[in-house]
Design a protein around this motif. Structure first.
Motif, PDB file in Angstrom:
ATOM      1  N   LYS A  41       0.847  -1.183   0.000  1.00 15.59           N
ATOM      2  CA  LYS A  41       0.000   0.000   0.000  1.00 15.59           C
ATOM      3  C   LYS A  41       0.892   1.246   0.000  1.00 15.59           C
ATOM      4  O   LYS A  41       1.089   1.883   1.029  1.00 15.59           O
ATOM      5  N   PRO A  42       1.459   1.569  -1.149  1.00 16.40           N
ATOM      6  CA  PRO A  42       2.334   2.738  -1.207  1.00 16.40           C
ATOM      7  C   PRO A  42       1.557   4.017  -0.904  1.00 16.40           C
ATOM      8  O   PRO A  42       0.377   4.129  -1.226  1.00 16.40           O
ATOM      9  N   ARG A  43       2.218   4.970  -0.316  1.00 13.71           N
ATOM     10  CA  ARG A  43       1.592   6.265  -0.075  1.00 13.71           C
ATOM     11  C   ARG A  43       1.484   7.015  -1.393  1.00 13.71           C
ATOM     12  O   ARG A  43       2.461   7.145  -2.130  1.00 13.71           O
ATOM     13  N   THR A  44       0.298   7.519  -1.677  1.00 12.07           N
ATOM     14  CA  THR A  44       0.103   8.290  -2.908  1.00 12.07           C
ATOM     15  C   THR A  44      -0.164   9.763  -2.629  1.00 12.07           C
ATOM     16  O   THR A  44      -0.242  10.549  -3.557  1.00 12.07           O
ATOM     17  N   THR A  45      -0.321  10.130  -1.353  1.00  7.05           N
ATOM     18  CA  THR A  45      -0.508  11.533  -0.986  1.00  7.05           C
ATOM     19  C   THR A  45       0.609  11.946  -0.044  1.00  7.05           C
ATOM     20  O   THR A  45       0.586  11.624   1.145  1.00  7.05           O
ATOM     21  N   VAL A  46       1.600  12.618  -0.600  1.00  5.94           N
ATOM     22  CA  VAL A  46       2.744  13.072   0.191  1.00  5.94           C
ATOM     23  C   VAL A  46       2.855  14.581   0.035  1.00  5.94           C
ATOM     24  O   VAL A  46       3.326  15.076  -0.987  1.00  5.94           O
ATOM     25  N   PRO A  47       2.400  15.350   1.029  1.00  5.55           N
ATOM     26  CA  PRO A  47       2.447  16.811   0.916  1.00  5.55           C
ATOM     27  C   PRO A  47       3.879  17.333   0.865  1.00  5.55           C
ATOM     28  O   PRO A  47       4.799  16.716   1.407  1.00  5.55           O
ATOM     29  N   ASP A  73      -6.983  12.393  -8.755  1.00  2.53           N
ATOM     30  CA  ASP A  73      -6.349  11.668  -7.660  1.00  2.53           C
ATOM     31  C   ASP A  73      -5.376  10.655  -8.247  1.00  2.53           C
ATOM     32  O   ASP A  73      -5.440  10.337  -9.440  1.00  2.53           O
ATOM     33  N   ILE A  74      -4.497  10.148  -7.394  1.00  2.00           N
ATOM     34  CA  ILE A  74      -3.524   9.125  -7.774  1.00  2.00           C
ATOM     35  C   ILE A  74      -3.778   7.890  -6.921  1.00  2.00           C
ATOM     36  O   ILE A  74      -4.041   7.990  -5.726  1.00  2.00           O
ATOM     37  N   THR A  75      -3.719   6.715  -7.535  1.00  2.00           N
ATOM     38  CA  THR A  75      -3.782   5.473  -6.794  1.00  2.00           C
ATOM     39  C   THR A  75      -2.697   4.543  -7.300  1.00  2.00           C
ATOM     40  O   THR A  75      -2.073   4.806  -8.328  1.00  2.00           O
ATOM     41  N   ARG A  81       3.814  -8.596 -10.379  1.00  2.00           N
ATOM     42  CA  ARG A  81       5.070  -8.271  -9.701  1.00  2.00           C
ATOM     43  C   ARG A  81       5.164  -6.758  -9.584  1.00  2.00           C
ATOM     44  O   ARG A  81       5.268  -6.059 -10.580  1.00  2.00           O
ATOM     45  N   GLY A  82       5.086  -6.251  -8.370  1.00  2.00           N
ATOM     46  CA  GLY A  82       5.198  -4.816  -8.144  1.00  2.00           C
ATOM     47  C   GLY A  82       3.897  -4.071  -8.371  1.00  2.00           C
ATOM     48  O   GLY A  82       2.804  -4.632  -8.237  1.00  2.00           O
ATOM     49  N   PHE A  83       4.002  -2.816  -8.741  1.00  2.00           N
ATOM     50  CA  PHE A  83       2.821  -1.994  -8.941  1.00  2.00           C
ATOM     51  C   PHE A  83       3.186  -0.792  -9.809  1.00  2.00           C
ATOM     52  O   PHE A  83       4.359  -0.451  -9.983  1.00  2.00           O
ATOM     53  N   LEU A  84       2.165  -0.143 -10.362  1.00  2.00           N
ATOM     54  CA  LEU A  84       2.310   1.116 -11.074  1.00  2.00           C
ATOM     55  C   LEU A  84       1.361   2.130 -10.449  1.00  2.00           C
ATOM     56  O   LEU A  84       0.444   1.778  -9.705  1.00  2.00           O
ATOM     57  N   TYR A  85       1.582   3.402 -10.762  1.00  2.00           N
ATOM     58  CA  TYR A  85       0.713   4.463 -10.281  1.00  2.00           C
ATOM     59  C   TYR A  85      -0.222   4.906 -11.400  1.00  2.00           C
ATOM     60  O   TYR A  85       0.165   4.979 -12.570  1.00  2.00           O
ATOM     61  N   LEU A  86      -1.464   5.215 -11.031  1.00  2.00           N
ATOM     62  CA  LEU A  86      -2.477   5.670 -11.979  1.00  2.00           C
ATOM     63  C   LEU A  86      -3.045   6.994 -11.508  1.00  2.00           C
ATOM     64  O   LEU A  86      -3.432   7.141 -10.347  1.00  2.00           O
ATOM     65  N   VAL A  87      -3.090   7.974 -12.404  1.00  2.00           N
ATOM     66  CA  VAL A  87      -3.772   9.235 -12.134  1.00  2.00           C
ATOM     67  C   VAL A  87      -4.951   9.344 -13.091  1.00  2.00           C
ATOM     68  O   VAL A  87      -4.868   8.903 -14.243  1.00  2.00           O
ATOM     69  N   ALA A  88      -6.050   9.878 -12.599  1.00  2.00           N
ATOM     70  CA  ALA A  88      -7.230  10.080 -13.442  1.00  2.00           C
ATOM     71  C   ALA A  88      -7.832  11.435 -13.141  1.00  2.00           C
ATOM     72  O   ALA A  88      -7.704  11.960 -12.028  1.00  2.00           O
TER      73      ALA A  88
END
Length: 209
Positions: A41-47, A73-75, A81-88
């Motif tokens: 569960k990577p952090r996607t909101t880092v101020p 938002d970003i999720t 294997r691993g993960f990617l980030y998605l913005v919509a």
């Protein structure tokens, strides 16, 4: 080993295998066996402490037409294997996904690409709402909105309900697409998301409509 995680995903998986089970039964059996969801569960909101934060403008606002409010938002998208980030980017009234991009990093570039794509294809909203993540508070992103005189709105810290509709989008997308496939490559994921989002936009009934 299965790529499915929580009780809901496990229920769907078992049903696809021909087992007539309900989610309550699966949840009870998982509890008896001591099974629980485990996934990154990577952090996607880092101020960013030096970036400007904007007030939340949507509280008690009547939203009754397209292009009045867009949100973004970003999720993270788990893969085999691993993960990617998605913005919509979504229209708050119609719930339509206006644009989206994938990235293997949290760099602002893929967010800017999605924003510019939405602006080019659909014009501009009155208000643009996001969380306080550094990708959205950087002047490189907010400057594009300010140049077009788009009012910027930002969720309060830790208040996911302030951007509830795109949070619901993530939930549906993951349960109905991502968790049902063990995507191995970025190209496979991109194609799968493209099909699901097209279905979501064109055929799925939305409460606002």
């Amino acid at each position: 080993e299965t790529p499915y995680y929580g009780s809901r995903q496990m229920t769907w998986h078992l049903r696809r295998l021909g087992h007539e089970v309900g989610r309550k039964r699966v949840r009870r059996l998982m509890a008896i066996m001591g099974l629980r969801a485990i996934y990154q569960k990577p952090r996607t909101t880092v101020p960013h402490p030096e970036h400007r934060k904007y007030p939340y403008l949507l509280r008690n606002l009547v939203i009754n037409r397209p292009d009045q409010v867009w949100c973004s938002d970003i999720t993270y998208i788990p893969m085999k294997r691993g993960f990617l980030y998605l913005v919509a980017i979504m229209d708050w009234f119609t719930r339509k996904v206006l644009s989206w991009r994938l990235s293997n990093t949290m760099d602002v570039e893929f967010c800017i690409e999605a924003l510019q794509d939405a602006l080019m294809r659909y014009g501009a909203p009155d208000i643009f709402n996001t969380d306080q993540g550094s990708q959205f508070t950087t002047p490189r992103f907010s400057g594009i909105l300010e140049e077009r005189q788009i009012r910027i709105s930002m969720d309060g810290r830790g208040r996911w309900l302030d951007n509830v509709f795109i949070e619901r989008l993530w939930r549906s997308l993951k349960y109905e697409c991502v968790y049902l496939h063990a995507f191995e490559t970025g190209s496979e994921l991109r194609a799968g998301l493209g099909r699901w989002i097209a279905h979501y936009n064109e055929r799925r009934p939305h409460t606002a409509l």
